[in-house]
Scaffold this motif. Sequence first.
Motif, PDB file in Angstrom:
ATOM      1  N   GLY A 181       1.120  -1.064  -2.945  1.00 29.63           N
ATOM      2  CA  GLY A 181       0.668  -0.186  -3.903  1.00 29.63           C
ATOM      3  C   GLY A 181      -0.626   0.474  -3.700  1.00 29.63           C
TER       4      GLY A 181
ATOM      5  N   LYS B  27      -1.042   2.351  -0.680  1.00 31.21           N
ATOM      6  CA  LYS B  27      -0.571   3.529  -0.562  1.00 31.21           C
ATOM      7  C   LYS B  27      -1.486   4.593  -1.369  1.00 31.21           C
ATOM      8  N   GLN B  28      -2.165   4.032  -2.500  1.00 30.47           N
ATOM      9  CA  GLN B  28      -3.004   4.972  -3.302  1.00 30.47           C
ATOM     10  C   GLN B  28      -4.288   5.280  -2.396  1.00 30.47           C
TER      11      GLN B  28
ATOM     12  N   GLU C 269       7.702   9.885   2.199  1.00 26.10           N
ATOM     13  CA  GLU C 269       8.345   8.382   2.728  1.00 26.10           C
ATOM     14  C   GLU C 269       8.625   8.601   4.074  1.00 26.10           C
TER      15      GLU C 269
ATOM     16  N   ALA D 211      -0.277   2.262 -11.908  1.00 28.79           N
ATOM     17  CA  ALA D 211       1.042   1.482 -11.373  1.00 28.79           C
ATOM     18  C   ALA D 211       0.599   0.498 -10.534  1.00 28.79           C
TER      19      ALA D 211
ATOM     20  N   ASN E 276       3.063  10.013  -4.654  1.00 24.93           N
ATOM     21  CA  ASN E 276       3.706  11.102  -4.050  1.00 24.93           C
ATOM     22  C   ASN E 276       3.315  11.222  -2.528  1.00 24.93           C
TER      23      ASN E 276
ATOM     24  N   GLN F 281      -0.308   8.938 -10.007  1.00 24.78           N
ATOM     25  CA  GLN F 281       0.127   7.502 -10.402  1.00 24.78           C
ATOM     26  C   GLN F 281       1.124   7.162  -9.388  1.00 24.78           C
ATOM     27  N   HIS F 282       1.931   7.748  -8.990  1.00 26.97           N
ATOM     28  CA  HIS F 282       2.951   7.134  -8.002  1.00 26.97           C
ATOM     29  C   HIS F 282       3.018   7.825  -6.487  1.00 26.97           C
TER      30      HIS F 282
END
Length: 342
Positions: free
Chosen positions: A143, A146-147, A95, A170, A92, A89-90
């Motif tokens: 987002g 990122k996914q 960064e 998310a 991971n 979901q987030h």
Amino acid sequence: MIQFENVSKVYEHNGKELRAVDGVDISIEKGEIFGVIGFSGAGKSTLVRLVNLLEQPSGGNILVEEDDLSRLSKPGLRKMRKRIGMIFQHFNLLESKTVLHNVAFPLIISGTPKKKIKARVEEVLDFVGLSDKAHQYPEELSGGQKQRVGIARALVTSPDILLCDEATSALDPETTKSILQLLKRVRDEYNLTILMITHEMNAVREVCDRVAVMENGQVIEQGSIFELFSNPQHPTTKNFIQSVMESDIPPSILSGIEERGGGRHVYRVTFVREKAAQPIFSQVAKNYQVEVNVLFGQITELQGIPFGQLVVELLGEDREIVRALDYIQRTVSVQEVEADAG
Ligand SMILES: Nc1ncnc2c1ncn2[C@@H]1O[C@H](COP(=O)(O)OP(=O)(O)OP(=O)(O)O)[C@@H](O)[C@H]1O
Ligand SMILES: [Mg+2]
């Protein structure tokens, strides 16, 4: 491909037993997108952790093709881990590392030669449509992007199975759609088996072939998307389906029902295949003292089969409406639309 046989996972908490997963039987075919849906605490993530070998079941067996996960040797486990990719979901992501480095990471730690890594990373970044972002950092991405990085990272080791735990929860609806379409492409082009955990029936409807509904650690119902939408049995399944059907009705129509207020008889009628609703309503108009006013209608497709819903208002005496409803319900599924549903 993935088979759960009477699988349980029991946690001890303050001397009490909690059956997070309780006697689950699921059989997922190769190349299938299988959804597991349930409310918070149903045991979905626990189920996934049993497949990605983070947890051992307290009872039952999990088979991946011919291999029983609990009987794997250490080298067998390592091999199995490479066959399973996962997205979260987030996301991971690391960064402090570039997109390229994030995607390369699983290959770096497995000691893959640099040249091979470069070629493979370029390939999967191209597949997810992020070739131009290779040298950027996660914080510079949306987002959805990122996914996509998460998906590229999961694919880089060429796994056979992709596990998705709330992978779109998310994201906004549009981005969710594009990620779900990407997952479909993953399956179509790489013939991966995808196990998708979610609490969103919309996501299930969009991409899954089959779905299991979980509650209190148990599978309360499972079947093809079409079967579940056209003939849900368990109240929880009905709830999930009702919520997506309701979200298909334009808000202006729902608020219109509310504004004109109490005493209205508004119903949502769902129908499949040849059971088209129109002939039924002309029969109603003929045989009962009831007028049918169609407020909204749409036909979508579920697994290639037409699936429709109509929102209708029935006008007439209460007694006649009850008789008409009884007649309608013999052929199609009917739910009352609450005035405050919007
Ligand atoms: N490590 C653990 N120790 C004790 N109890 C746990 C542990 N992990 C999960 N549980 C419990 O098991 C049950 C199922 O949890 P799980 O995370 O699988 O649910 P979920 O369906 O994924 O929920 P959500 O939609 O909120 O992610 C919950 O009651 C949870 O509190
Ligand atoms: Mg969870």
